[in-house]
Design a protein around this motif. Structure first.
Motif, PDB file in Angstrom:
ATOM      1  N   LEU A 237       6.744  -1.363  -6.607  1.00 35.76           N
ATOM      2  CA  LEU A 237       7.493  -2.391  -5.893  1.00 35.76           C
ATOM      3  C   LEU A 237       7.732  -3.538  -6.870  1.00 35.76           C
ATOM      4  O   LEU A 237       6.779  -4.057  -7.456  1.00 35.76           O
ATOM      5  N   LEU A 238       8.992  -3.920  -7.064  1.00 40.85           N
ATOM      6  CA  LEU A 238       9.347  -5.009  -7.967  1.00 40.85           C
ATOM      7  C   LEU A 238       9.804  -6.216  -7.157  1.00 40.85           C
ATOM      8  O   LEU A 238      10.680  -6.096  -6.297  1.00 40.85           O
ATOM      9  N   LEU A 239       9.205  -7.355  -7.439  1.00 44.14           N
ATOM     10  CA  LEU A 239       9.636  -8.616  -6.842  1.00 44.14           C
ATOM     11  C   LEU A 239      10.325  -9.435  -7.927  1.00 44.14           C
ATOM     12  O   LEU A 239       9.693  -9.891  -8.881  1.00 44.14           O
ATOM     13  N   LEU A 240      11.634  -9.587  -7.799  1.00 47.37           N
ATOM     14  CA  LEU A 240      12.436 -10.346  -8.764  1.00 47.37           C
ATOM     15  C   LEU A 240      12.821 -11.670  -8.117  1.00 47.37           C
ATOM     16  O   LEU A 240      13.707 -11.730  -7.268  1.00 47.37           O
ATOM     17  N   ASP A 241      12.132 -12.716  -8.509  1.00 48.93           N
ATOM     18  CA  ASP A 241      12.273 -14.012  -7.845  1.00 48.93           C
ATOM     19  C   ASP A 241      13.314 -14.878  -8.541  1.00 48.93           C
ATOM     20  O   ASP A 241      13.462 -14.849  -9.762  1.00 48.93           O
ATOM     21  N   ASP A 242      14.029 -15.647  -7.725  1.00 52.47           N
ATOM     22  CA  ASP A 242      14.956 -16.665  -8.225  1.00 52.47           C
ATOM     23  C   ASP A 242      16.036 -16.063  -9.122  1.00 52.47           C
ATOM     24  O   ASP A 242      16.362 -16.601 -10.184  1.00 52.47           O
ATOM     25  N   ALA A 243      16.619 -14.961  -8.674  1.00 61.20           N
ATOM     26  CA  ALA A 243      17.690 -14.319  -9.435  1.00 61.20           C
ATOM     27  C   ALA A 243      18.948 -15.175  -9.380  1.00 61.20           C
ATOM     28  O   ALA A 243      19.354 -15.625  -8.307  1.00 61.20           O
ATOM     29  N   ALA A 244      19.568 -15.369 -10.538  1.00 62.13           N
ATOM     30  CA  ALA A 244      20.784 -16.179 -10.583  1.00 62.13           C
ATOM     31  C   ALA A 244      22.023 -15.373 -10.241  1.00 62.13           C
ATOM     32  O   ALA A 244      23.028 -15.933  -9.809  1.00 62.13           O
ATOM     33  N   GLY A 245      21.979 -14.061 -10.435  1.00 61.30           N
ATOM     34  CA  GLY A 245      23.148 -13.238 -10.152  1.00 61.30           C
ATOM     35  C   GLY A 245      22.819 -11.769 -10.184  1.00 61.30           C
ATOM     36  O   GLY A 245      21.702 -11.349 -10.517  1.00 61.30           O
ATOM     37  N   ALA A 246      23.824 -10.968  -9.859  1.00 62.85           N
ATOM     38  CA  ALA A 246      23.625  -9.523  -9.764  1.00 62.85           C
ATOM     39  C   ALA A 246      23.342  -8.901 -11.120  1.00 62.85           C
ATOM     40  O   ALA A 246      22.632  -7.893 -11.206  1.00 62.85           O
ATOM     41  N   ASP A 247      23.898  -9.471 -12.199  1.00 59.21           N
ATOM     42  CA  ASP A 247      23.720  -8.871 -13.520  1.00 59.21           C
ATOM     43  C   ASP A 247      22.248  -8.808 -13.906  1.00 59.21           C
ATOM     44  O   ASP A 247      21.793  -7.815 -14.486  1.00 59.21           O
ATOM     45  N   GLN A 248      21.502  -9.869 -13.607  1.00 59.45           N
ATOM     46  CA  GLN A 248      20.077  -9.877 -13.935  1.00 59.45           C
ATOM     47  C   GLN A 248      19.347  -8.756 -13.212  1.00 59.45           C
ATOM     48  O   GLN A 248      18.557  -8.019 -13.805  1.00 59.45           O
ATOM     49  N   VAL A 249      19.580  -8.641 -11.910  1.00 56.59           N
ATOM     50  CA  VAL A 249      18.877  -7.642 -11.103  1.00 56.59           C
ATOM     51  C   VAL A 249      19.296  -6.236 -11.505  1.00 56.59           C
ATOM     52  O   VAL A 249      18.460  -5.339 -11.654  1.00 56.59           O
TER      53      VAL A 249
ATOM     54  N   ASP B 126       0.813  -1.217   0.000  1.00 57.20           N
ATOM     55  CA  ASP B 126       0.000   0.000   0.000  1.00 57.20           C
ATOM     56  C   ASP B 126       0.849   1.271   0.000  1.00 57.20           C
ATOM     57  O   ASP B 126       0.334   2.365  -0.219  1.00 57.20           O
ATOM     58  N   ARG B 127       2.157   1.141   0.250  1.00 54.89           N
ATOM     59  CA  ARG B 127       3.028   2.318   0.207  1.00 54.89           C
ATOM     60  C   ARG B 127       3.409   2.695  -1.230  1.00 54.89           C
ATOM     61  O   ARG B 127       3.980   3.767  -1.451  1.00 54.89           O
ATOM     62  N   TYR B 128       3.127   1.807  -2.164  1.00 52.49           N
ATOM     63  CA  TYR B 128       3.566   2.015  -3.545  1.00 52.49           C
ATOM     64  C   TYR B 128       2.320   2.160  -4.425  1.00 52.49           C
ATOM     65  O   TYR B 128       1.688   1.172  -4.807  1.00 52.49           O
ATOM     66  N   ARG B 129       1.999   3.404  -4.705  1.00 59.33           N
ATOM     67  CA  ARG B 129       0.713   3.733  -5.324  1.00 59.33           C
ATOM     68  C   ARG B 129       0.531   3.109  -6.706  1.00 59.33           C
ATOM     69  O   ARG B 129      -0.597   2.903  -7.151  1.00 59.33           O
ATOM     70  N   ASP B 130       1.639   2.845  -7.411  1.00 57.22           N
ATOM     71  CA  ASP B 130       1.524   2.340  -8.776  1.00 57.22           C
ATOM     72  C   ASP B 130       1.540   0.819  -8.863  1.00 57.22           C
ATOM     73  O   ASP B 130       1.562   0.258  -9.965  1.00 57.22           O
ATOM     74  N   GLY B 131       1.561   0.145  -7.697  1.00 56.42           N
ATOM     75  CA  GLY B 131       1.379  -1.293  -7.700  1.00 56.42           C
ATOM     76  C   GLY B 131       2.654  -2.106  -7.617  1.00 56.42           C
ATOM     77  O   GLY B 131       3.738  -1.596  -7.317  1.00 56.42           O
ATOM     78  N   VAL B 132       2.502  -3.406  -7.904  1.00 51.65           N
ATOM     79  CA  VAL B 132       3.577  -4.387  -7.756  1.00 51.65           C
ATOM     80  C   VAL B 132       3.823  -5.072  -9.094  1.00 51.65           C
ATOM     81  O   VAL B 132       2.875  -5.456  -9.793  1.00 51.65           O
ATOM     82  N   LEU B 133       5.082  -5.228  -9.449  1.00 53.12           N
ATOM     83  CA  LEU B 133       5.482  -5.995 -10.623  1.00 53.12           C
ATOM     84  C   LEU B 133       6.255  -7.225 -10.166  1.00 53.12           C
ATOM     85  O   LEU B 133       7.056  -7.143  -9.239  1.00 53.12           O
ATOM     86  N   ARG B 134       6.021  -8.343 -10.847  1.00 52.41           N
ATOM     87  CA  ARG B 134       6.719  -9.578 -10.494  1.00 52.41           C
ATOM     88  C   ARG B 134       7.375 -10.171 -11.731  1.00 52.41           C
ATOM     89  O   ARG B 134       6.802 -10.147 -12.821  1.00 52.41           O
ATOM     90  N   ALA B 135       8.554 -10.720 -11.545  1.00 47.05           N
ATOM     91  CA  ALA B 135       9.248 -11.435 -12.626  1.00 47.05           C
ATOM     92  C   ALA B 135      10.063 -12.562 -12.031  1.00 47.05           C
ATOM     93  O   ALA B 135      10.688 -12.395 -10.990  1.00 47.05           O
ATOM     94  N   ARG B 136      10.031 -13.712 -12.691  1.00 52.22           N
ATOM     95  CA  ARG B 136      10.860 -14.848 -12.278  1.00 52.22           C
ATOM     96  C   ARG B 136      12.101 -14.867 -13.159  1.00 52.22           C
ATOM     97  O   ARG B 136      12.004 -14.884 -14.387  1.00 52.22           O
ATOM     98  N   LEU B 137      13.272 -14.879 -12.534  1.00 51.85           N
ATOM     99  CA  LEU B 137      14.530 -14.767 -13.265  1.00 51.85           C
ATOM    100  C   LEU B 137      15.268 -16.092 -13.402  1.00 51.85           C
ATOM    101  O   LEU B 137      16.414 -16.116 -13.841  1.00 51.85           O
ATOM    102  N   GLY B 138      14.625 -17.181 -13.026  1.00 52.22           N
ATOM    103  CA  GLY B 138      15.253 -18.495 -13.165  1.00 52.22           C
ATOM    104  C   GLY B 138      14.266 -19.523 -13.674  1.00 52.22           C
ATOM    105  O   GLY B 138      13.086 -19.509 -13.307  1.00 52.22           O
ATOM    106  N   GLU B 139      14.728 -20.413 -14.559  1.00 52.30           N
ATOM    107  CA  GLU B 139      13.908 -21.541 -15.015  1.00 52.30           C
ATOM    108  C   GLU B 139      13.894 -22.607 -13.923  1.00 52.30           C
ATOM    109  O   GLU B 139      14.751 -22.605 -13.030  1.00 52.30           O
TER     110      GLU B 139
END
Length: 689
Positions: free
Chosen positions: A138-150, A79-92
């Protein structure tokens, strides 16, 4: 079908095993993470404004509940982020990192922004950062393999927050706030098991229950499987399971972690048919399973497969994906265990056969998905009725819904089939049907971002198998998208490669289309001499093959290039040849349009009287062709010419005629009309050659 919100790493549950879904434990971690959001960063402490979004890292092994903790944190602070939440999975599911380009494309799609087909990683990352610059998200980046992706997806706006989930540190990103997860506390772990078993078996032997938690090392995914194992055996005690876990040593180099041991106990206790289906789920593309996928992999009925999948959900082996159609997901932490079990229990030939059955089923579903949009054709309708009922869709809407829901799995299936390298024939059929189905339901433009990747896969197979005809087709498709999205230089390279492949395949269609497209690319780049030359080569081929309609059209393209170059004499000859060809072919509309362009060039060449006569003739032929838009445009052009000749009264009459033809609608409202009107806009005005 039971609803379940089990996180991929397994902490948050609802549905079959739980009467009420809520988050368990991790109170200390949540408190620290929330405090980190408000805590001043290094830039702020040094008196500088934070240049980028803050990054919170939740690190832990797969199955440790890291994603569930991230989701709970997101729920608490969203609720602190008026424009919502984005989600992405960064690993197979198999651990392969997801390309940044694909992740950025998905995030832009979630924002509802257009995504240029074929755009590269840098362009898409820049577009994403630009889109987030004025947003508080707010971005949720799940299962990141490394810093380069993020780092590539990190917003430049300090108003945004990024919650990253990874197995280890994100070295290279400054001011990252890490939170490393261990096992659940004993109280929360016991409550998690209780959700499956009920309270009686825990309270009657609390020490055995605590021993089971210790054997699982508080690992949430292991606790879930332990709870599912006990729930399926009402007469088994908690102590029984704890003893079996201690006795499970993992022969032949098997995984000896708590999750590995309890997984093997669960797997070995299943009926043989169910255990085989479970193992074969390791082949499911992107870890996404539906009843058809399981049915094809195991060679059983769709109904039987769905019943088995629902049983796996109750055991904690699968989770249900929120979807209008039945769909399940293999938890990422179980994927390596399923793959190891499949490799040890199934022969390589059997695994390959299962893959082939799955691809064949997918091809047939895509054929049915496309055919439902073509039921006006009796032949197509007959083929559709000849398909098994389980493969038919009740309506085009149902087929489109299936295609939309299964889109990630279908694209992953194409990627995996091509990467396999041993099923190229099936892979080619799959990609062909996928392209046709997506175009049928979403349109060429709507499907273009996905189809660009599919065409690249087709090109990979064509090059590997030395198939020049398919190579030419893939290159032409890719180049067309490049040309439409402004990457004309890239398109030109691909058109030339397609020409070479078409010549190698002795394919006149691909060769002619490639030559014409090379000319179009040169024209777009402003090299009108080369454009006219390549159009001339394509024209010579069409004339040799007696393809009169295409030849007439190419005369017009040559004339257009000459007009852009200011060579109005040659342009007039080209348009006269085009007009003669269209008239001979009986295409009255094209004949009228060619006369219209001839009149335009005559006006550019300083011959307004000739232009007036030609335009009047074009009006008459447009009327015969019943092309109302062209007729109105020509009336307006006549009005402009008459004004130039000093006859405003006659010009007014023609403007009135155009208005009567179109009624209240302005002629410029038609995009096609505007395009035709600007086909030969003046680029330069040298004297006639």
């Amino acid at each position: 079908m039971t609803e379940q919100a089990v996180d991929t790493d397994g902490v948050q549950l609802s549905g079959h095993a739980a009467t009420e879904g809520h988050f368990l434990g991790r109170a200390r971690e949540l408190k620290e993470l929330r405090a980190d959001i408000a805590r001043a960063g290094l830039d702020t402490l040094s008196g500088k404004k934070a240049p980028r979004a803050r990054v919170l890292l939740i690190a832990g092994r797969p199955g440790s509940g890291r994603t569930a903790l991230a989701e709970e944190l997101v729920r608490q602070v969203a609720d602190r982020y008026r424009d919502g939440v984005l989600r992405a999975r960064l690993g197979e599911p198999d651990g392969t990192p997801v390309p940044v380009e694909r992740a950025a494309r998905e995030l832009l799609g979630a924002l509802g922004l257009p995504v240029p087909p074929g755009a590269g990683e840098e362009d898409l990352s820049a577009t994403l950062r630009e889109a987030l610059a004025e947003r508080r998200m707010l971005l949720l980046l799940d299962d990141a393999a490394g810093a380069d992706q993020v780092d590539a997806l990190l917003p430049d706006s300090p108003e945004c927050l990024v919650v990253a989930v990874s197995a280890g540190p994100l070295t290279g990103i400054s001011d990252v706030r890490p939170c490393t997860l261990g096992g659940l506390d004993t109280k929360s772990a016991l409550e998690l098991i209780t959700r499956y078993t009920g309270s009686v078996r825990i309270t009657v032997d609390p020490r055995a229950a605590e021993g089971l938690v210790e054997a699982c090392q508080g690992h949430p995914a292991a606790l879930i499987l332990a709870g599912g194992w006990l729930a399926a055996r009402s007469k088994a005690t908690v102590a029984d399971l704890a003893k079996q876990m201690h006795a499970e040593t993992g022969d032949d180099g098997a995984d000896t972690s708590p999750l590995g041991r309890v997984f093997r106990l669960t797997h070995d206790s299943l009926p043989a048919a169910s255990a085989r289906i479970l193992r074969l789920l390791s082949l499911a593309p992107a870890g996404l399973v539906d009843p058809h996928t399981a049915s094809a992999l195991a060679g059983c009925s769709v109904d039987s497969a769905r019943t088995t999948l629902d049983g796996f959900v109750a055991l904690g082996l699968l989770r249900v994906v929120e979807s209008p159609l039945p769909q399940y997901e293999v938890p990422a932490c179980l994927h390596p265990l399923l793959r190891a079990a499949a490799e040890s229990h199934e022969r390589p030939g059997e695994l390959q056969l299962a893959r082939a059955r799955m691809l064949e089923r997918t091809v047939r579903l895509l054929q049915s998905c496309r055919a439902i949009t073509e039921t006006d054709d009796p032949e197509v309708r007959g083929r559709l009725q000849g398909m098994p009922r389980a493969l038919r869709f009740p309506s085009p809407r149902a087929a489109a819904d299936w295609l939309r829901v299964r889109r990630p799995a279908l694209l992953a299936s194409a990627r995996l089939a091509v990467a396999d390298g041993e099923l190229d024939t099936l892979a080619r059929r799959l990609m062909s049907q996928l392209v046709r189905a997506m175009v049928a339901h979403f349109g060429t433009q709507g499907a273009a971002p996905d189809l660009y990747g599919v065409h690249q896969l087709v090109l990979d197979v064509a090059e590997r198998r030395d198939l020049p005809r398919e190579k030419a087709a893939a290159l032409l498709n890719l180049a067309d998208v490049d040309a439409r999205t402004g990457r004309t230089a890239d398109a030109l390279v691909r058109y030339r490669a397609a020409l070479d492949a078409g010549r190698e395949a002795n394919d006149p269609y691909a060769t002619g289309r490639a030559m014409e497209s090379v000319g179009g690319a040169h024209q777009e780049l402003g090299d009108y001499e080369r454009a006219a030359d390549w159009f001339g080569r394509a024209l010579a081929q069409r004339l040799a093959r007696d393809e009169r309609a295409d030849a007439a059209r190419l005369y017009g393209r040559i004339a257009t290039a000459q007009t852009y170059a200011g060579r109005y004499g040659e342009a007039q000859r080209g348009w006269r040849a085009a007009a003669a060809g269209h008239r001979k072919n009986g295409d009255l509309g094209a004949y009228a349009r060619a006369l219209s362009e001839l009149a335009r060039v005559q006006e550019y060449a300083g011959r307004p009287e000739e232009s007036l006569r030609t335009c009047q003739e074009a009006v008459e032929w447009a009327r015969r062709a019943q092309d109302v838009r062209l007729q109105a445009a020509l009336q307006l052009r006549l009005a402009d010419t008459l004004e130039h000749l000093g006859d405003p009264a006659a010009a007014l009459l023609h403007r009135g005629a155009a208005e009567r033809i179109l009624g209240e609608e302005a002629p410029d409202s038609d995009p096609g009309l505007e395009h035709r009107a600007n086909t030969c806009e003046i680029r330069s005005t040298p004297a006639e050659d």
